[in-house]
Design an enzyme around this catalytic site. Structure first.
Site, PDB file in Angstrom:
ATOM      1  CE  LYS A 174      83.257 158.736   8.646  1.00 33.94           C
ATOM      2  NZ  LYS A 174      84.615 158.140   8.356  1.00 33.94           N
ATOM      3  CD  GLU A 249      88.008 165.251  24.175  1.00 37.80           C
ATOM      4  OE1 GLU A 249      89.323 165.391  24.158  1.00 37.80           O
ATOM      5  OE2 GLU A 249      87.185 165.439  25.005  1.00 37.80           O
ATOM      6  CB  CYS A 283      94.939 161.909  21.141  1.00 34.86           C
ATOM      7  SG  CYS A 283      94.073 160.760  22.484  1.00 34.86           S
ATOM      8  CD  GLU A 384      98.112 165.115  16.797  1.00 33.71           C
ATOM      9  OE1 GLU A 384      97.364 165.577  15.822  1.00 33.71           O
ATOM     10  OE2 GLU A 384      97.731 164.696  17.652  1.00 33.71           O
TER      11      GLU A 384
HETATM   12  P1  NAD Z   1      90.742 162.755  11.009  1.00 35.52           P
HETATM   13  O1  NAD Z   1      90.583 163.888  11.459  1.00 35.52           O
HETATM   14  O2  NAD Z   1      91.281 162.488   9.908  1.00 35.52           O
HETATM   15  O3  NAD Z   1      89.480 161.670  10.936  1.00 35.52           O
HETATM   16  C1  NAD Z   1      88.849 161.590  12.006  1.00 35.52           C
HETATM   17  C2  NAD Z   1      87.287 161.385  11.628  1.00 35.52           C
HETATM   18  O4  NAD Z   1      86.577 162.298  10.779  1.00 35.52           O
HETATM   19  C3  NAD Z   1      87.261 160.105  10.706  1.00 35.52           C
HETATM   20  O5  NAD Z   1      86.103 158.988  10.895  1.00 35.52           O
HETATM   21  C4  NAD Z   1      87.146 160.709   9.253  1.00 35.52           C
HETATM   22  O6  NAD Z   1      86.509 159.914   8.369  1.00 35.52           O
HETATM   23  C5  NAD Z   1      85.973 161.733   9.773  1.00 35.52           C
HETATM   24  N1  NAD Z   1      86.101 163.103   8.734  1.00 35.52           N
HETATM   25  C6  NAD Z   1      87.191 163.311   7.969  1.00 35.52           C
HETATM   26  N2  NAD Z   1      86.706 164.481   7.088  1.00 35.52           N
HETATM   27  C7  NAD Z   1      85.463 164.929   7.793  1.00 35.52           C
HETATM   28  C8  NAD Z   1      84.536 166.059   7.509  1.00 35.52           C
HETATM   29  N3  NAD Z   1      84.831 167.071   6.551  1.00 35.52           N
HETATM   30  N4  NAD Z   1      83.418 166.083   8.178  1.00 35.52           N
HETATM   31  C9  NAD Z   1      83.145 165.084   9.133  1.00 35.52           C
HETATM   32  N5  NAD Z   1      83.960 164.028   9.307  1.00 35.52           N
HETATM   33  C10 NAD Z   1      85.230 164.065   8.766  1.00 35.52           C
HETATM   34  O7  NAD Z   1      91.580 161.905  12.279  1.00 35.52           O
HETATM   35  P2  NAD Z   1      92.458 160.468  12.302  1.00 35.52           P
HETATM   36  O8  NAD Z   1      93.723 160.540  11.283  1.00 35.52           O
HETATM   37  O9  NAD Z   1      91.331 159.439  12.078  1.00 35.52           O
HETATM   38  O10 NAD Z   1      92.917 160.395  13.864  1.00 35.52           O
HETATM   39  C11 NAD Z   1      94.129 161.168  14.264  1.00 35.52           C
HETATM   40  C12 NAD Z   1      93.601 162.197  14.853  1.00 35.52           C
HETATM   41  O11 NAD Z   1      92.581 162.270  16.022  1.00 35.52           O
HETATM   42  C13 NAD Z   1      94.950 163.038  15.843  1.00 35.52           C
HETATM   43  O12 NAD Z   1      94.754 164.347  15.235  1.00 35.52           O
HETATM   44  C14 NAD Z   1      94.588 162.556  17.105  1.00 35.52           C
HETATM   45  O13 NAD Z   1      95.386 163.591  18.024  1.00 35.52           O
HETATM   46  C15 NAD Z   1      93.189 162.625  17.227  1.00 35.52           C
HETATM   47  N6  NAD Z   1      92.570 162.207  18.417  1.00 35.52           N
HETATM   48  C16 NAD Z   1      92.227 162.706  19.518  1.00 35.52           C
HETATM   49  C17 NAD Z   1      91.748 162.082  20.541  1.00 35.52           C
HETATM   50  C18 NAD Z   1      91.256 162.907  21.887  1.00 35.52           C
HETATM   51  O14 NAD Z   1      90.703 162.410  22.630  1.00 35.52           O
HETATM   52  N7  NAD Z   1      91.512 164.149  22.007  1.00 35.52           N
HETATM   53  C19 NAD Z   1      91.895 160.615  20.575  1.00 35.52           C
HETATM   54  C20 NAD Z   1      92.158 160.027  19.535  1.00 35.52           C
HETATM   55  C21 NAD Z   1      92.797 160.665  18.340  1.00 35.52           C
END
Ligand code: NAD
Length: 494
Positions: A174, A249, A283, A384
């Site tokens: 997804k 993560e 991240c 963040e």
């Molecule tokens: P996000 O949390 O908005 O979305 C991530 C994923 O989760 C998307 O596919 C989204 O559709 C899905 N999602 C949203 N609501 C959900 C729910 N209720 N249940 C299940 N899935 C759901 O994050 P983003 O804006 O796409 O990415 C940015 C964030 O990701 C930042 O906080 C960044 O630090 C983090 N990030 C962390 C790492 C790491 O390895 N630690 C790597 C990359 C990004």
């Protein structure tokens, strides 16, 4: 305009809802990439039913043969690297040099997985009893639900999917709503490489619908999530209740520390790349700069001058250093944090506003922004932002820098610039992060080492390297007693 589909049940199919969402270029609103399925719960159910069938077949395939498929995936990614980088920049915004790196990470991950097919080691250890054999082996688990963010559209799906597949699991991907095109091409490549169709499913759509349904489905025993800490908490609550294996993560608030004895030219190049690369949407982005007293003022002066020269623009245009933010909401969030910083009394030294004029009006651009005088404990220093905003904290000693670094709820990466080897090793020991760089920026993980963070960045698992194979496989113990008699462990020998 192209309409894309889900991949479910071994076929490209329309969503059960009949609904689609638009995917647009963040550097140029008028550039419509295509329509992608806004799937519903029924699509997730169909994907799980198919993946259960795929798993039955795939787990019986020998691991070296599974590795051969992933080697071909690596070859195909390498052959299509430029094309993938271009379409990734078009839907996500970061410059081509960075999206090429994103593809290369996928290639490296594929080749690493291919070699793991001929390892997947268990242990053979002595039994405490005579004439008894004791060993461990690895078994696949089942259907893995992979939920990924927008910022590494190819690398992060490959970090999850390749080890999951190598271990013999079936996968449902997804991808983030902002980057569905890259995920679609990745699935095409997996199929072209010879992955049996029902082993992979791709379900596009909103996180609150598709992601949530995947997490809640009883026949998906493994969830791997990368995204924000807020979403990760929701995912974790459900997985805890349902006894699922879960890798999280999440967010970061990473710091680069520059001490008085550092090579300042090197530290300057490091912070420019760390803070403003990928428009701060990594991240591991450098969100905080911790400067020691002696070099603070001179370093800031040079940093502001250099950051002011960064060229904003379409990531597909030659010469662009910094692309747009991924969408309108991301830019609004950055604007709100600039207001928070000003209200908290931080000093705005550069940027602080949308980047406008000419072609920039077509996209979600924001000026590289630097605040000095940021107080440890303030919101600007703690939260963040995920944008091109750097917060500078001034400290007197290395120990104080370590304390400031550790004073946030996140713990992904950190970096320290010093020429003193004693201080460098103290930093490696004392900084509460999953990754610490010495004389290098907070960015730069390699695919064959474990990747992840401590505290509220993660839940103790790692992506990448050898450790991720532990996550996607179940350890099983085998005892073979060839003594021909009843032997009782813990009793007969003591
Ligand atoms: P996000 O949390 O908005 O979305 C991530 C994923 O989760 C998307 O596919 C989204 O559709 C899905 N999602 C949203 N609501 C959900 C729910 N209720 N249940 C299940 N899935 C759901 O994050 P983003 O804006 O796409 O990415 C940015 C964030 O990701 C930042 O906080 C960044 O630090 C983090 N990030 C962390 C790492 C790491 O390895 N630690 C790597 C990359 C990004």
């Amino acid at each position: 305009m192209t309409t894309f589909q889900n991949f479910i049940g071994g076929r490209w199919v329309a969503p059960s809802t009949g609904e689609y969402f638009e995917n647009r270029n963040p550097a140029q609103h008028t550039d419509l990439i295509g329509r992608f399925p806004a799937s519903g719960v029924a699509d997730v159910e169909a994907a799980v039913a198919s993946a259960v069938r795929g798993f039955a077949r795939w787990k019986a395939t020998p691991a070296p043969a599974r590795g051969d498929v992933l080697r071909r995936v690596g070859d195909l990614l390498a052959a299509r690297k430029e094309e993938l980088a271009d379409l990734m920049t078009r839907e996500m915004g970061k410059p081509l040099a960075e999206t090429r790196g994103d593809v290369q990470e996928g290639i490296d991950t594929a080749y690493y997985a291919a070699t793991e097919g001929r390892r997947l080691f268990g242990h053979t250890v002595p039994s405490e009893l005579a004439n008894k054999w004791a060993m461990t082996m690895r078994r696949p688990i089942g259907v893995c639900g992979l939920i990924t963010p927008f910022n590494f559209p190819l690398a992060i799906p490959t970090w999850k999917a390749f080890p999951a597949l190598l271990c013999g699991n079936a996968v449902i991907l997804k991808p983030a709503e902002d980057v569905p095109h890259t995920a679609t091409v990745l699935v095409e490549i997996l199929l072209e490489a010879g992955l049996p169709p029902e082993v992979i499913q791709l379900v596009h759509g909103m996180g609150e619908v598709v992601g949530k349904a995947l997490v809640e489905h009883p026949d998906v025993p493994v969830i791997s999530f990368t995204g924000s800490t807020e979403t990760g908490r929701l995912v974790g609550e459900t997985c805890g209740r349902m006894h699922k294996r879960l890798s999280l993560e999440m967010g970061g608030k990473n710091a680069q520390i520059v001490l008085d004895d550092a090579d300042l030219d090197l530290a300057l190049d490091g912070v420019l790349w760390g803070a403003f690369g990928t428009t701060g949407q990594r991240c591991t982005a450098t969100s905080r700069l911790i400067l020691q007293d002696g070099i603070h003022d001179a370093f800031i002066e040079r940093l502001v001058a250099r950051a002011a020269q960064l060229r904003l623009g379409d990531g597909r245009a030659a010469g662009t250093d910094v692309g747009p933010l991924v969408n309108a909401a991301a830019r609004e969030k950055v604007e709100q944090y600039v207001a928070v910083g000003l209200a908290e009394g931080a000093v705005l030294r550069l940027g602080g506003a949308r980047a406008v004029g000419g072609a920039l009006d077509q996209g979600h651009f924001f000026q590289p922004t630097i605040f000095t005088g940021v107080a440890p404990g303030s919101r600007l220093e703690q939260e963040e932002i995920f944008g091109p905003v750097l917060s500078v904290v001034r400290v007197r000693t290395a120990e104080e820098a370590f304390t400031v670094n550790n004073g946030v709820r996140y713990g992904l990466s950190s970096s320290v610039y010093t020429r003193d080897v004693n201080v460098a090793f103290r930093a490696l020991q004392q900084l509460d992060n999953g990754i610490t760089y010495v004389n290098a920026p907070t960015i730069g993980a390699e695919a064959h080492l474990p990747f992840g963070g401590v505290k509220q960045t993660g839940n103790g698992h790692r992506e990448g390297g050898w450790e991720v194979y532990e996550f996607y496989s179940e350890t099983k113990v085998g005892y073979v007693d060839y003594s021909g008699a009843l032997q009782r462990a813990q009793i007969d020998n003591y």
